[in-house]
Scaffold this active site. Structure first.
Site, PDB file in Angstrom:
ATOM      1  N   ARG A 215       1.092  12.745  -5.055  1.00 24.24           N
ATOM      2  CA  ARG A 215       1.720  12.304  -6.297  1.00 24.24           C
ATOM      3  C   ARG A 215       1.705  13.374  -7.388  1.00 24.24           C
ATOM      4  O   ARG A 215       2.716  13.640  -8.030  1.00 24.24           O
ATOM      5  CB  ARG A 215       0.977  11.063  -6.812  1.00 24.24           C
ATOM      6  CG  ARG A 215       1.540  10.479  -8.087  1.00 24.24           C
ATOM      7  CD  ARG A 215       0.602   9.399  -8.648  1.00 24.24           C
ATOM      8  NE  ARG A 215       0.081   8.541  -7.628  1.00 24.24           N
ATOM      9  CZ  ARG A 215       0.722   7.484  -7.126  1.00 24.24           C
ATOM     10  NH1 ARG A 215       1.895   7.151  -7.601  1.00 24.24           N
ATOM     11  NH2 ARG A 215       0.184   6.756  -6.170  1.00 24.24           N
TER      12      ARG A 215
ATOM     13  N   CYS B 193      19.715  -8.769  -3.288  1.00 24.54           N
ATOM     14  CA  CYS B 193      19.622 -10.225  -3.371  1.00 24.54           C
ATOM     15  C   CYS B 193      18.207 -10.704  -3.106  1.00 24.54           C
ATOM     16  O   CYS B 193      17.894 -11.251  -2.040  1.00 24.54           O
ATOM     17  CB  CYS B 193      20.622 -10.860  -2.427  1.00 24.54           C
ATOM     18  SG  CYS B 193      22.278 -10.663  -3.068  1.00 24.54           S
TER      19      CYS B 193
ATOM     20  N   GLU C 131      -5.854  17.428  -1.465  1.00 26.77           N
ATOM     21  CA  GLU C 131      -4.670  16.947  -0.754  1.00 26.77           C
ATOM     22  C   GLU C 131      -3.777  16.084  -1.641  1.00 26.77           C
ATOM     23  O   GLU C 131      -3.529  14.918  -1.338  1.00 26.77           O
ATOM     24  CB  GLU C 131      -5.200  16.072   0.373  1.00 26.77           C
ATOM     25  CG  GLU C 131      -4.457  16.060   1.634  1.00 26.77           C
ATOM     26  CD  GLU C 131      -5.356  15.369   2.631  1.00 26.77           C
ATOM     27  OE1 GLU C 131      -5.906  16.077   3.483  1.00 26.77           O
ATOM     28  OE2 GLU C 131      -5.548  14.143   2.512  1.00 26.77           O
TER      29      GLU C 131
ATOM     30  N   ARG D  60       8.508   0.922  -6.045  1.00 24.85           N
ATOM     31  CA  ARG D  60       7.132   0.952  -6.542  1.00 24.85           C
ATOM     32  C   ARG D  60       6.760  -0.260  -7.387  1.00 24.85           C
ATOM     33  O   ARG D  60       5.631  -0.716  -7.336  1.00 24.85           O
ATOM     34  CB  ARG D  60       6.845   2.265  -7.282  1.00 24.85           C
ATOM     35  CG  ARG D  60       6.909   3.484  -6.344  1.00 24.85           C
ATOM     36  CD  ARG D  60       6.266   4.715  -6.942  1.00 24.85           C
ATOM     37  NE  ARG D  60       4.853   4.542  -7.114  1.00 24.85           N
ATOM     38  CZ  ARG D  60       4.250   4.328  -8.274  1.00 24.85           C
ATOM     39  NH1 ARG D  60       4.947   4.286  -9.390  1.00 24.85           N
ATOM     40  NH2 ARG D  60       2.952   4.155  -8.317  1.00 24.85           N
TER      41      ARG D  60
ATOM     42  N   TYR E 191       3.842  -2.361  -5.819  1.00 27.48           N
ATOM     43  CA  TYR E 191       2.533  -2.114  -6.446  1.00 27.48           C
ATOM     44  C   TYR E 191       2.462  -2.593  -7.893  1.00 27.48           C
ATOM     45  O   TYR E 191       1.535  -2.202  -8.613  1.00 27.48           O
ATOM     46  CB  TYR E 191       2.240  -0.602  -6.503  1.00 27.48           C
ATOM     47  CG  TYR E 191       2.425   0.186  -5.238  1.00 27.48           C
ATOM     48  CD1 TYR E 191       1.573   0.011  -4.147  1.00 27.48           C
ATOM     49  CD2 TYR E 191       3.418   1.153  -5.151  1.00 27.48           C
ATOM     50  CE1 TYR E 191       1.727   0.783  -3.006  1.00 27.48           C
ATOM     51  CE2 TYR E 191       3.578   1.929  -4.009  1.00 27.48           C
ATOM     52  CZ  TYR E 191       2.730   1.730  -2.937  1.00 27.48           C
ATOM     53  OH  TYR E 191       2.881   2.489  -1.811  1.00 27.48           O
TER      54      TYR E 191
HETATM   55  C1  LIG Z   1      -1.267   9.498   0.650  1.00 29.53           C
HETATM   56  C2  LIG Z   1      -2.353  10.419   1.011  1.00 29.53           C
HETATM   57  C3  LIG Z   1      -2.696  11.471   0.160  1.00 29.53           C
HETATM   58  C4  LIG Z   1      -2.031  11.698  -1.164  1.00 29.53           C
HETATM   59  O1  LIG Z   1      -2.272  10.710  -2.095  1.00 29.53           O
HETATM   60  P1  LIG Z   1      -1.769  10.912  -3.610  1.00 29.53           P
HETATM   61  O2  LIG Z   1      -2.296   9.752  -4.315  1.00 29.53           O
HETATM   62  O3  LIG Z   1      -0.289  10.942  -3.555  1.00 29.53           O
HETATM   63  O4  LIG Z   1      -2.335  12.202  -4.077  1.00 29.53           O
HETATM   64  C5  LIG Z   1      -3.658  12.357   0.574  1.00 29.53           C
HETATM   65  N1  LIG Z   1      -4.283  12.207   1.767  1.00 29.53           N
HETATM   66  C6  LIG Z   1      -3.985  11.194   2.597  1.00 29.53           C
HETATM   67  C7  LIG Z   1      -4.702  11.093   3.883  1.00 29.53           C
HETATM   68  C8  LIG Z   1      -3.018  10.266   2.255  1.00 29.53           C
HETATM   69  O5  LIG Z   1      -2.738   9.260   3.081  1.00 29.53           O
END
Ligand SMILES: *Cc1c(COP(=O)(O)O)cnc(C)c1O
Length: 423
Positions: free
Chosen positions: A282, A351, A279, A318, A322
């Site tokens: 990024r 600002c 899944e 970002r 982070y």
């Molecule tokens: C954000 C998320 C991802 C993807 O994370 P990446 O670091 O972008 O690969 C996959 N699964 C779930 C449940 C997420 O919340």
């Protein structure tokens, strides 16, 4: 080719990639204005293909985690490459279906949602993955006898920052496997069919040891649920944000071999050739995006040089959120001699003291009018943009595989800012 008449004075990656096709950062900035998100269709398709080819196991699927970038034009390309998709909200489901994903291609991985949101997914025919027994009960009351998936917290977390570790002992996510008995009871009570188990341990790994450990855990947990149709190991695949520093890529072929072994061992043991999914968000979209902005001011405060740009944290949050690093390229306004790099703090126009894109970064001496290119901005960039300070969210442009530039999202207008208020 980037062949118009200006000099690249600090060019880390995009020239080697022919990122801008037939156009150039300066012409894009002139044509569409800045800040501007620019995406390369070619790089996006390459990343999709790498992921789809990750393992040889035939019942394998890649779920693009769409929260990283939900531009419908980007979603369409990803769909064309054969990926399915996950959703975190009804809004994501809505945009994904508009981009042509079928309900059965979508997994709604939600947490802490209302009846209304579960109903939206169920009525659309989208499978829901719940994140607690409490939400499983809620799903059961709304959709008795239906199918459901459950997100497990394997007890192992990983990530580039504590804010993105999404499993282990210090996070809201997932069902603790210790509650497997309650899980079964809730399924039974509502006649629910458990379609699959998923997990996501965190974001941005570069070797994958924890990921594989968690994958083994999820598979052993899945042995106790013979009814499930799929297991989804989650995302988190990292990309090299320090390209200028020579950071190596995640060794995807090696990782793929290790994942394949983990899966084969389980399949040989159980005889269950079920669907196995990953899944990644990024990894799919980060590198296909470059954010262009313009230098509007230069100053020295207490000995530190600041370059003031139009890339506020409302455009790319970002670093503020982070402490993330993004490499920065500089495309000079006019050809000029190469000079030694100097430290400069690149800031935006919001600002807030924390409105910093890069602190004491070594860059060639900047001039007003220079265009900056922020690399690896395709993931968690535009989707997190806001109207803070009543700034207009940027436009997005796609560089097609043929090298042409196409507008895929228009910049906000002042009327958009006023649009929600009565009278
Ligand atoms: C954000 C998320 C991802 C993807 O994370 P990446 O670091 O972008 O690969 C996959 N699964 C779930 C449940 C997420 O919340």
């Amino acid at each position: 080719m980037n062949n118009d008449n200006f000099a690249y004075i600090h060019d880390i990656w995009t020239r080697e990639q022919s990122f801008f096709g037939k156009t150039s950062p300066r012409s894009l900035a002139e044509k569409y204005g800045t800040p501007l998100y620019v995406y390369s269709e070619r790089i996006l398709r390459e990343r999709c293909r790498e992921l789809m080819g990750l393992i040889g196991y035939t019942n394998f699927g890649v779920n693009y985690s769409a929260k990283a970038n939900t531009n419908p034009s980007i979603l369409k390309i990803i769909r064309e490459e054969g990926l399915s998709v996950d959703a975190m909200s009804p809004g994501e489901i809505y945009l994904e279906m508009k981009a042509g994903f079928r309900p059965e291609d979508i997994l709604f991985i939600c947490n802490n949602v209302s009846d209304e949101e579960i109903r939206y997914a169920v009525e659309a025919g989208v499978l829901v993955s719940v994140d607690s027994i409490s939400q499983l009960e809620r799903h059961g009351r709304l959709n008795p006898g239906g199918r459901v998936a459950v997100r497990i917290n394997p007890g192992i977390g990983a990530g580039h920052h504590e804010k993105v570790v999404t499993a282990g002992t210090n996070t809201k996510f997932g069902v603790d496997p210790a509650f497997a008995g309650d899980l079964r009871a809730a399924l039974r009570e509502h006649g629910l069919r458990l379609a699959g188990l998923n997990q996501h341990i965190g974001s941005l790994f570069m070797s994958g040891d924890e990921y594989l450990e968690a994958a083994s855990f999820l598979l052993s947990f899945a042995e106790e649920f013979p009814e499930i149709e799929f297991v989804d190991f989650g995302g988190g695949f990292g990309i090299p944000y320090h390209k200028e520093g020579g950071e190596k890529r995640l060794d995807l072929p090696l990782f793929g071999r290790r994942l394949q072994e983990t899966i084969e061992r389980w399949v040989n043991k159980t005889g269950r050739r079920i669907l196995m999914k990953i899944e990644p968000g990024r990894y799919t979209v980060a590198e296909c995006g470059v954010l262009l902005g313009r230098v509007h001011a230069l100053k020295v405060n207490a000995g530190r040089t600041y370059a003031g740009t139009d890339i506020g944290f409302n455009v790319l949050i970002r670093r503020a959120m982070y402490d993330a690093h993004h490499d920065i390229e500089v495309y000079a306004g006019e050809p000029r001699a190469e000079e030694p790099k100097v430290p400069v703090t690149v800031v935006g126009n919001i600002c807030e003291t924390g409105d910093i894109l890069a602190k004491d970064r070594l860059l060639p001496p900047l001039m007003e009018g220079d265009i900056l290119g922020v690399l690896d901005a395709g993931a968690y960039g535009m989707v997190m943009a806001s109207n803070y300070n009543c700034r207009l969210r940027p436009a997005e442009v796609l560089i097609t595989t043929d090298g042409d530039d196409v507008l895929i999202r228009s910049r906000d207008t002042l009327e958009d800012l006023a649009g929600h208020f009565p009278g």
